[in-house]
Each structure stands twice: as C-alpha cells, then as structure tokens.
Motif scaffolding. Structure first.
Motif, short mmCIF file in Angstrom:
data_model
loop_
_atom_site.label_atom_id
_atom_site.label_comp_id
_atom_site.label_asym_id
_atom_site.label_seq_id
_atom_site.Cartn_x
_atom_site.Cartn_y
_atom_site.Cartn_z
N ARG A 199 0.90 -1.40 0.08
CA ARG A 199 0.17 0.01 -0.22
C ARG A 199 0.96 1.31 0.04
O ARG A 199 0.36 2.14 -0.62
CB ARG A 199 -0.87 0.02 1.23
N GLU A 200 2.18 1.19 0.76
CA GLU A 200 2.76 2.35 0.72
C GLU A 200 3.32 2.75 -0.64
O GLU A 200 3.38 3.84 -1.10
CB GLU A 200 4.11 2.13 1.63
N LYS A 201 3.66 1.76 -1.73
CA LYS A 201 4.13 1.97 -2.86
C LYS A 201 3.06 2.54 -3.86
O LYS A 201 3.38 3.43 -4.66
CB LYS A 201 4.51 0.80 -3.65
N LEU A 202 1.81 2.41 -3.39
CA LEU A 202 0.57 2.81 -4.27
C LEU A 202 0.37 4.33 -3.79
O LEU A 202 0.50 5.23 -4.72
CB LEU A 202 -0.87 2.23 -3.72
N PHE A 203 0.93 4.78 -2.64
CA PHE A 203 0.80 6.25 -2.16
C PHE A 203 2.02 6.82 -2.85
O PHE A 203 2.09 8.12 -3.23
CB PHE A 203 0.81 6.24 -0.74
N ARG A 204 3.16 6.09 -3.05
CA ARG A 204 4.11 6.74 -3.27
C ARG A 204 4.47 6.83 -5.10
O ARG A 204 5.22 7.77 -5.39
CB ARG A 204 5.59 6.12 -2.78
N LEU A 205 3.65 6.05 -5.65
CA LEU A 205 3.91 5.81 -7.04
C LEU A 205 2.90 6.18 -8.12
O LEU A 205 2.91 6.36 -9.20
CB LEU A 205 4.31 4.35 -7.19
N ILE A 206 1.44 6.23 -7.23
CA ILE A 206 0.39 6.65 -7.94
C ILE A 206 -0.12 8.02 -7.84
O ILE A 206 0.21 8.56 -6.79
CB ILE A 206 -0.96 5.60 -7.67
N ILE A 210 -6.01 8.55 -6.26
CA ILE A 210 -6.27 7.05 -6.36
C ILE A 210 -5.79 6.41 -5.21
O ILE A 210 -6.49 5.28 -4.66
CB ILE A 210 -5.77 6.67 -7.66
N PRO A 211 -4.68 6.45 -4.51
CA PRO A 211 -4.32 5.66 -3.31
C PRO A 211 -5.50 5.75 -2.46
O PRO A 211 -5.45 4.65 -1.37
CB PRO A 211 -2.91 6.46 -3.00
N TYR A 212 -5.94 6.80 -2.16
CA TYR A 212 -7.11 6.80 -0.97
C TYR A 212 -8.36 6.05 -1.45
O TYR A 212 -9.21 5.81 -0.38
CB TYR A 212 -7.48 8.44 -0.98
N SER A 213 -8.37 5.61 -2.57
CA SER A 213 -9.45 4.61 -3.00
C SER A 213 -8.95 3.09 -3.18
O SER A 213 -9.70 2.56 -3.67
CB SER A 213 -9.99 5.15 -4.50
#
Length: 297
Positions: A199-206, A210-213
C-alpha cells in the motif's frame, strides 16, 4: 539483555494531524520500518504498535492515523475513532507538530487529548528550518498554550534529539517488567506488514487521489527458511483505476511490485516472491463487511 531493577514499561501514543511525521518518528525510535510513510497526508490507516526496549525501559509506541476531516466515509470515521481510543489508556501522549507551524488542525487534535496522561510536545522537522533562531520564540509560544510535561524539538528523519525524547518519556512510565521480548519490534503480524508495504508503494507511485481509494489484502503468505511467497490483491473503487495502476505495458504495477518486494526482503531478511492482482470492489470504504475484512472495524 540484563534489565534494570527499576525497569519501567508503558504505552505511549503518537498523535497529531496528518503529515507531521508520526510514522517516521515511530520507525526512527525503534530503528526499524514498521509503519509506512509517504509525502501524502493520511497514509497511516491503522493503529500500529512499535516496541522500544533497552536495559532500563520498554516503550510500546502506538502510532495512529492523522486525525482529519477531508475524506468523509466510513473508513475515515473508523480511523478517527482509532485516534481518540488510542489516547484513553496510555501512560504518555506524544503530540507531534511541525516546527513553526501550529494551526486549527493541530488545535483540534490537542482538544481530543484526555487530561489523564502527561503530554509531551514533539516539534518535528527542525532540520528543515533555514533560520534556527526562529525556533526558540516558537518554543516559548507553545509553552504558553498548554501545560506540557516537556517540549522536545526533533528531526525524526535525521534522528536528531530522539535520545532526549526517550529520556523525557521515562519518568512518566510505571515500574513494571517488560511485556514483550527484547527482540520484538511490533505486535503486528507478517501479513499486515506485507500488505502495508504494498500500500505504501501505491501512495508513493500513483497520483494524488487514487491511493485513497485503494487498499491491500494478503490472500496467501507462505514461509520457508529461505523464501516467503506472498499473493496480494489491490482493492480499487472504480474500474478506470485499474489501467492507471497497471500502467503502460504493465510497467507501473511491475514497479510497485518490485519496490514492495525489495522492502519485504529487507524486513524479513530473506528472498520474497510477490504476486499482485487488482480487483474492483466499488464502495469498499463505506462497506462494513469490507472494512472488517481489512481490519478497520
């Protein structure tokens, strides 16, 4: 480890508005990354306990989500509930703010802190200050606003003054034997850590929203002496988010998987095979069953 005869053990909540560096502070205090971080606010969603132990004391640090009002859904209501509940039965509260910044969001968190526990004001990111002479007047101003047990300026990222912070906490902890073994650093299991690193990589790379969803579920975790095999699913709220996370030619998802796998190998100290799928589950952040499955309720 040889323990002190007057050994102290206690719980210490780390609270503050989003993005003040609470998770970075926890990781630096226990010298191990267990709480994910990013430049985006509200990265932390769960209560995470990190354990610091030396010969004199054991501190169970309770990292909490940043209390916020931006995202109005059932998940964020549950997260805010975690913040308020985490402060009820601790021995000390660390109230974290940014150097030279104190606004209505900070005041809202301060009002939530119960009167039963001593509060240590932790002024973070002092290494960002171009003019260090501005810090002393700010400390004086903060001292007048509340009866803090102590005020400690720190840099969580650069590990400045963290020993002073530990020293300020110690007198407020009761004399008790340790609750955890000296080599334990968290009460969270390996599946939780693996899901959080993805999940951290979603916040850092997207992109920003979108990461909040999204959220992450570890479907399977198999351990051998030399290899951890992990199958995980990224939950998304809308079908059009899938292509964004996958990226052109699958490159974005490959990058997410690669970076998460490398961090897992560091944490678990062994090779990791990681396979990630994406699944649309519309409205999951307002779905009681989904939130329970994800550990929010």
């Amino acid at each position: 480890m040889q323990y002190d005869s007057q050994f102290r053990t206690g719980y210490v909540a780390i609270v503050g508005r989003p993005n003040v560096g609470k998770s970075t502070l926890l990781n630096s205090l226990i010298r191990q990354k267990i709480s994910i971080t990013s430049r985006k606010a509200q990265t932390t969603r769960y209560r995470i306990n990190g354990i610091f132990t030396d010969q004199h004391l054991q501190i169970i640090f309770v990292d909490t989500p940043g209390f916020q009002v931006r995202y109005k859904n059932r998940m964020n209501a549950a997260m805010n509930k975690v913040v308020t509940q985490s402060m009820q039965d601790v021995d000390v509260v660390l109230f974290v703010i940014e150097a030279l910044r104190f606004d209505e969001r900070d005041r809202l968190v301060l009002k939530l802190i119960p009167e039963t526990a001593p509060v240590i004001l932790v002024i973070n990111k002092i290494d960002w200050l171009a003019d260090k002479n501005r810090l002393l007047p700010f400390l004086d101003e903060m001292d007048k606003q509340f009866g803090y047990a102590a005020i400690i300026p720190v840099s969580a990222a650069s590990q400045i003054q963290l020993t002073n912070l530990i020293d300020a906490i110690r007198p407020h902890l009761p004399e008790n034997p340790p609750l955890f073994d000296a080599d334990e650093i968290t009460d969270r299991n390996v599946r939780f850590i693996a899901a959080e690193l993805v999940r951290e990589k979603l916040f850092r790379l997207i992109g920003d929203e979108i990461p909040y969803s999204t959220s992450v579920i570890v479907d399977q975790f198999t351990e051998t002496e030399k290899l951890n095999t992990i199958y995980a699913t990224i939950l998304i709220d809308k079908p059009n988010q899938k292509a964004i996370i996958i990226g052109k030619g699958g490159e974005k998802l490959k990058l997410i998987s690669s970076q998460a796998r490398k961090e897992m190998e560091t944490f678990f100290n062994k090779k990791v095979f990681l396979q990630i799928w994406i699944k649309v589950r519309s409205g999951w952040a307002n779905d009681a069953h989904a939130l329970k499955q994800l550990g929010h309720e």
